[in-house]
Design a protein around this motif. Sequence first.
Motif, mmCIF file in Angstrom:
data_model
loop_
_atom_site.group_PDB
_atom_site.id
_atom_site.type_symbol
_atom_site.label_atom_id
_atom_site.label_comp_id
_atom_site.label_asym_id
_atom_site.label_seq_id
_atom_site.Cartn_x
_atom_site.Cartn_y
_atom_site.Cartn_z
ATOM 1 N N SER A 1 -5.929 -11.973 -0.914
ATOM 2 C CA SER A 1 -5.740 -11.741 -2.347
ATOM 3 C C SER A 1 -5.145 -10.362 -2.606
ATOM 4 O O SER A 1 -5.120 -9.502 -1.729
ATOM 5 C CB SER A 1 -7.076 -11.861 -3.091
ATOM 6 N N SER A 2 -4.704 -10.134 -3.876
ATOM 7 C CA SER A 2 -4.081 -8.864 -4.251
ATOM 8 C C SER A 2 -5.051 -7.686 -4.108
ATOM 9 O O SER A 2 -4.685 -6.623 -3.618
ATOM 10 C CB SER A 2 -3.576 -8.933 -5.699
ATOM 11 N N SER A 3 -6.310 -7.879 -4.550
ATOM 12 C CA SER A 3 -7.276 -6.781 -4.465
ATOM 13 C C SER A 3 -7.629 -6.478 -3.007
ATOM 14 O O SER A 3 -7.801 -5.320 -2.622
ATOM 15 C CB SER A 3 -8.551 -7.123 -5.254
ATOM 16 N N GLN A 4 -7.723 -7.542 -2.173
ATOM 17 C CA GLN A 4 -7.996 -7.328 -0.748
ATOM 18 C C GLN A 4 -6.824 -6.612 -0.084
ATOM 19 O O GLN A 4 -7.015 -5.712 0.735
ATOM 20 C CB GLN A 4 -8.235 -8.667 -0.042
ATOM 21 N N TYR A 5 -5.613 -6.997 -0.455
ATOM 22 C CA TYR A 5 -4.406 -6.377 0.106
ATOM 23 C C TYR A 5 -4.382 -4.885 -0.204
ATOM 24 O O TYR A 5 -4.128 -4.063 0.686
ATOM 25 C CB TYR A 5 -3.177 -7.083 -0.483
ATOM 26 N N LEU A 6 -4.698 -4.510 -1.445
ATOM 27 C CA LEU A 6 -4.706 -3.095 -1.822
ATOM 28 C C LEU A 6 -5.793 -2.344 -1.053
ATOM 29 O O LEU A 6 -5.596 -1.208 -0.619
ATOM 30 C CB LEU A 6 -4.929 -2.955 -3.335
ATOM 31 N N SER A 7 -6.947 -2.987 -0.873
ATOM 32 C CA SER A 7 -8.039 -2.360 -0.137
ATOM 33 C C SER A 7 -7.673 -2.135 1.321
ATOM 34 O O SER A 7 -7.888 -1.049 1.871
ATOM 35 C CB SER A 7 -9.297 -3.230 -0.214
ATOM 36 N N TYR A 8 -7.110 -3.153 1.994
ATOM 37 C CA TYR A 8 -6.745 -3.022 3.403
ATOM 38 C C TYR A 8 -5.689 -1.932 3.599
ATOM 39 O O TYR A 8 -5.750 -1.162 4.561
ATOM 40 C CB TYR A 8 -6.217 -4.360 3.949
ATOM 41 N N TRP A 9 -4.718 -1.862 2.691
ATOM 42 C CA TRP A 9 -3.681 -0.832 2.776
ATOM 43 C C TRP A 9 -4.301 0.554 2.620
ATOM 44 O O TRP A 9 -3.946 1.495 3.332
ATOM 45 C CB TRP A 9 -2.621 -1.081 1.711
ATOM 46 N N GLY A 10 -5.234 0.685 1.687
ATOM 47 C CA GLY A 10 -5.920 1.958 1.483
ATOM 48 C C GLY A 10 -6.760 2.351 2.678
ATOM 49 O O GLY A 10 -6.771 3.524 3.082
ATOM 50 N N TYR A 11 -7.464 1.381 3.269
ATOM 51 C CA TYR A 11 -8.284 1.681 4.441
ATOM 52 C C TYR A 11 -7.416 2.140 5.617
ATOM 53 O O TYR A 11 -7.788 3.069 6.351
ATOM 54 C CB TYR A 11 -9.081 0.437 4.856
ATOM 55 N N ALA A 12 -6.257 1.495 5.812
ATOM 56 C CA ALA A 12 -5.364 1.870 6.910
ATOM 57 C C ALA A 12 -4.874 3.306 6.746
ATOM 58 O O ALA A 12 -4.856 4.089 7.708
ATOM 59 C CB ALA A 12 -4.177 0.906 6.973
ATOM 60 N N ALA A 13 -4.478 3.667 5.517
ATOM 61 C CA ALA A 13 -4.020 5.035 5.255
ATOM 62 C C ALA A 13 -5.143 6.035 5.498
ATOM 63 O O ALA A 13 -4.929 7.129 6.044
ATOM 64 C CB ALA A 13 -3.503 5.137 3.813
ATOM 65 N N SER A 14 -6.359 5.677 5.106
ATOM 66 C CA SER A 14 -7.504 6.575 5.277
ATOM 67 C C SER A 14 -7.864 6.752 6.748
ATOM 68 O O SER A 14 -8.195 7.856 7.185
ATOM 69 C CB SER A 14 -8.716 6.028 4.511
ATOM 70 N N ILE A 15 -7.821 5.672 7.521
ATOM 71 C CA ILE A 15 -8.158 5.750 8.955
ATOM 72 C C ILE A 15 -7.187 6.675 9.687
ATOM 73 O O ILE A 15 -7.588 7.500 10.505
ATOM 74 C CB ILE A 15 -8.143 4.342 9.590
ATOM 75 N N SER A 16 -5.890 6.562 9.371
ATOM 76 C CA SER A 16 -4.897 7.410 10.034
ATOM 77 C C SER A 16 -5.146 8.876 9.727
ATOM 78 O O SER A 16 -5.023 9.743 10.602
ATOM 79 C CB SER A 16 -3.480 7.012 9.608
#
Length: 416
Positions: free
Chosen positions: A46-61
């Motif tokens: 979903s759109s909200s999950q997509y935004l969350s996963y993208w945010g988590y990836a940026a934060s992990i890096s």
Amino acid sequence: MKKKNKLTRLELYWILYDVGNSAFVLMVSTLLPIYFNSLAEGAGISSSQYLSYWGYAASISTLIVAVLGPVFGALADTGGYKKPIFTAFMMLGVIGCAALSVPSWWLTFLVIFVIAKVGFNASLVFYDSMLTDITTPDRMDNVSSQGYAWGYIGSVIPFIISLVLVLNADSFGLTMTVAMAIAFFLTAGWWFIMTLPLLKNYKQVHFVEKQEHAVRESFQRLGHSLKEIRQHKGLFLFLISFFLYIDGVYTIIEMATAYGEALGLDSTMLLLALLLTQFVAFPFALLFGWLAGKYKNSKLIRICILAYGAIALFAIQLDKAWEFWFLAVCVGIFQGGIQALSRSYFAQIIPPEKAGEFFGLLDICGKGASFMGTGLVALVTSVTGHMQLGVAMISVLIIAGYLVFRKAAVLNADRE
């Protein structure tokens, strides 16, 4: 006066790295989220999950670099170490960027994205610390501003070629996957080529002498620096304020396209609006560099922070195309100023021979990415299901950063 303002050859080569790596930044903030969205939609996310996963990836890096940055930064302050370490992380970013062309599964794509971002973010720790080696303290504001300015305008060259390929893939007889693969390789190649003059000509001027046990000595110096920062309240408060306000700034840059996509705005319009940001940012970055020669750096930074606070508040209610265009222009006006002046301000208030480790500590506080900001947006959006509430967290970070910076500026006034 003209002679004084003219860039030296080494200053120009240093600026070219901004031109090179900024192409990756522009790619990450525009085409990458849209491409990842198509991969995520194909997997039923979903759109909200997509935004969350993208945010988590940026934060992990960013979190990975926050751990590695200070240690490698301290090691890089040893004579002869800075260039090799910088080169290693730069190549990790370049190869990672090119490798994004390989995966078709969304999770594999995110993993490679994190690796490329780690290389990019870590390279900036050493690149920023080179500022003390390639110029003089009285020229830092101007050179730093020119770096960001030419980075903005130079990055659009590979981006426009990539954009034409991606938007007209069918006309060129290409699939979207192939068009994006070409864009990834083009961006990686541009980044690498623009770095070569700096690699050939840079020499470390400020350093500590090489020790028998360089790694162990680096940890010891890092410990001493942490104690030194606690003793210098002004420097300590600046790092806290930077952590807060730059997290907000980079979250807006990092997630603008992802946010617009999740809101259902047209992808082509989003890309063109963010391309406009680059063109607007170019003259205004130069303007802020010029203003720094007439007004106190700290005063200009406060203006930029307040402006970003207003931008974040405006973004909460964003749901129309014209509002996104307006937001893109506003970001362009203040983006170069707050990044360049923060970098040069920090370089002016730290010991030059410890630039690597201190800029490593600065990276913990948000440089090159947005750990707390993207994490908060992702978490609040995921928990509440409302993207606007996640975006509201950005304004809280920026306002808090402004309040702390006001205190830091008073204590650092004698070092500006």
